[in-house]
Design a protein around this motif. Sequence first.
Motif, mmCIF file in Angstrom:
data_model
loop_
_atom_site.group_PDB
_atom_site.id
_atom_site.type_symbol
_atom_site.label_atom_id
_atom_site.label_comp_id
_atom_site.label_asym_id
_atom_site.label_seq_id
_atom_site.Cartn_x
_atom_site.Cartn_y
_atom_site.Cartn_z
ATOM 1 N N LEU A 262 0.727 -1.288 -0.022
ATOM 2 C CA LEU A 262 -0.037 -0.001 -0.159
ATOM 3 C C LEU A 262 1.008 1.263 -0.013
ATOM 4 C CD1 LEU A 262 -2.835 -1.159 2.621
ATOM 5 C CD2 LEU A 262 -3.204 -0.751 0.063
ATOM 6 N N PRO A 276 -3.523 5.150 2.602
ATOM 7 C CA PRO A 276 -3.775 3.824 2.321
ATOM 8 C C PRO A 276 -3.580 2.944 3.691
ATOM 9 C CG PRO A 276 -2.861 4.496 0.530
ATOM 10 C CD PRO A 276 -2.789 5.889 1.309
ATOM 11 N N SER A 280 -6.437 0.827 5.435
ATOM 12 C CA SER A 280 -6.472 -0.362 5.455
ATOM 13 C C SER A 280 -6.498 -0.909 6.927
ATOM 14 C CB SER A 280 -5.235 -1.038 4.619
ATOM 15 O OG SER A 280 -3.938 -0.616 5.437
ATOM 16 N N PHE A 360 -10.582 6.377 -0.645
ATOM 17 C CA PHE A 360 -10.041 5.077 -0.578
ATOM 18 C C PHE A 360 -10.595 4.101 0.578
ATOM 19 C CE2 PHE A 360 -6.467 2.338 0.831
ATOM 20 C CZ PHE A 360 -6.265 1.858 -0.426
ATOM 21 N N LYS A 363 -13.817 2.306 -0.998
ATOM 22 C CA LYS A 363 -13.326 1.373 -2.046
ATOM 23 C C LYS A 363 -12.789 0.187 -1.269
ATOM 24 C CE LYS A 363 -11.103 1.556 -6.336
ATOM 25 N NZ LYS A 363 -10.361 2.471 -7.331
ATOM 26 N N PHE A 364 -11.756 0.260 -0.580
ATOM 27 C CA PHE A 364 -10.882 -0.773 -0.047
ATOM 28 C C PHE A 364 -11.880 -1.758 0.800
ATOM 29 C CE2 PHE A 364 -8.567 -3.037 3.028
ATOM 30 C CZ PHE A 364 -7.229 -3.050 2.449
ATOM 31 N N ILE A 367 -14.636 -3.609 -1.943
ATOM 32 C CA ILE A 367 -13.754 -4.955 -2.626
ATOM 33 C C ILE A 367 -12.951 -5.882 -2.158
ATOM 34 C CG2 ILE A 367 -12.089 -4.962 -4.676
ATOM 35 C CD1 ILE A 367 -12.508 -2.145 -5.398
ATOM 36 N N PHE A 368 -12.254 -5.466 -0.948
ATOM 37 C CA PHE A 368 -11.368 -6.363 -0.313
ATOM 38 C C PHE A 368 -12.252 -7.490 0.550
ATOM 39 C CE2 PHE A 368 -7.991 -7.907 2.644
ATOM 40 C CZ PHE A 368 -7.087 -7.887 1.835
ATOM 41 N N MET A 419 -3.083 -0.175 -7.684
ATOM 42 C CA MET A 419 -3.582 -0.439 -6.307
ATOM 43 C C MET A 419 -4.924 -1.330 -6.378
ATOM 44 S SD MET A 419 -3.461 0.897 -3.303
ATOM 45 C CE MET A 419 -2.621 2.339 -3.176
ATOM 46 N N ASP A 420 -5.443 -1.265 -7.432
ATOM 47 C CA ASP A 420 -6.778 -1.835 -7.630
ATOM 48 C C ASP A 420 -6.391 -3.554 -7.607
ATOM 49 O OD1 ASP A 420 -8.465 0.043 -8.054
ATOM 50 O OD2 ASP A 420 -8.603 -0.215 -10.153
ATOM 51 N N LEU A 423 -6.513 -4.526 -3.924
ATOM 52 C CA LEU A 423 -7.976 -4.490 -3.449
ATOM 53 C C LEU A 423 -8.485 -5.879 -4.002
ATOM 54 C CD1 LEU A 423 -9.087 -0.752 -3.956
ATOM 55 C CD2 LEU A 423 -7.674 -2.042 -2.069
#
Length: 457
Positions: A262, A276, A280, A360, A363-364, A367-368, A419-420, A423
């Motif tokens: 990250l 990030p 995270s 961020f 989004k994290f 998706i994660f 970065m994607d 994730l």
Amino acid sequence: MTKDNPLGYEPLPQLLKKFAVPSIIAMLVSSLYNIVDQIFIGQGVGYLGNAATNVAYPLTTICMAIALLIGIGSASRFSLYLGAGEKEKAARVVGNAFLMMLVGGIAYTVLVELFLRILLTAFGATPDVMPYAESYTRITALGMPLLIVTNGMSNLARADGSPKYSMVCMLLGAVINTILDPVFIFVFGWGVAGAAWATVIGQFFSFLAAVQYLGRFQHVQLRREMFRLSPQESIRIASLGMSSSLNQLAITLVQIVLNNSLTYYGAASEYGTDIPLAASGIVMKTNAILLAVIIGISQGSQPIVGFNYGARQYDRVRGIYKLAVSCCVAVGSVGFVLFEFFPTQIISIFGTGDALYFEFAVKFMRIFLMMIFINGVQMISSNFFAAIGKPVKGMVLSLTRQVLFLIPLLLILPLRWGMDGILFSGPVADFAAFVTTVLLIRHEMKHIRALEEAQKA
């Protein structure tokens, strides 16, 4: 023995409720140590403070790995011996395990204090985050032996038929920690050091309560000569606790790779290095709350599985596994709804940040954690193998998601998608681990049915 112990005859849903609910509460309380710190630090120090606790978190997961190695391993041997009617051997397991907890905890604290800056750098600490991380961890390291003994004894108390006692041990420390956190951070102005001292003080009182259980065992009688450290017994205990321990160590390794990935790819993005890292940490610790429920169900089922496997009541072994898996899938589905539809509300609990930070973090989380609803199957299954005395299979299964799938994906996918790629490595690894788990469990259930048929014949 099955008539004397309710593990052998009470209805499985009733047993799982009796053992899992206190275990879930105990695990949630354990997770809350870090969550409460994260919330108050976020409000009182800011996102750099949150990034610091994220960088320090691998040291806590390593500590928990040691606690599970000894706690789950000794509880599994204890349950198997009780199921077979060998109470003397069960008592010696307790004495040996307690000494393992003390020695392991003290040794770990010494190593952390000696190599702290090297470890924090390896865990992804940036120059801005390092002062906060070092201040926090120098103090929390002092409580590591207390945490190991408390968690280890909680597993043994649960295996002895006292799940509520283990819950109270953990709850006591969490309440004290929650009360002291705002006092030390906001009233005394101690910042991250205040949160660390609140944690250690809470752990001390949990430790005192856990140690008292040595004189309260229901199914065995402990004598002084049973408190001896046997290398052979220690190896057997560690072998049964290895799958749960490796799962925690794998989480630590993932955290290290994730943090460094990250910061590396974040530096080349609009988010920078610290956003990030902080985001995270919040997402992973929020997920830890859900995993605490799943681990609680797993730990609650462990003495039931171990006792009935030792007593050769294979229909009950299969029944409790299916029930535990069903509960975990239901819990994971609730988590999926929360993480996908309410991420902003969840992240806002941990303090403020600019628009990029929230962009961020949301989004994290979405998706994660996309495949969170099936994660519990792998965790239940790896602990199931340890409970029936097959540590190698449990060990292999515990490594699938984190080591065999996730870490390689974290290193490979970002090379193409940046970065994607980081994730999306999470849900891909989750699905691959689920498929592997199904294949191994189907094979084991066929073997258990064969044992059942042979017994009837």
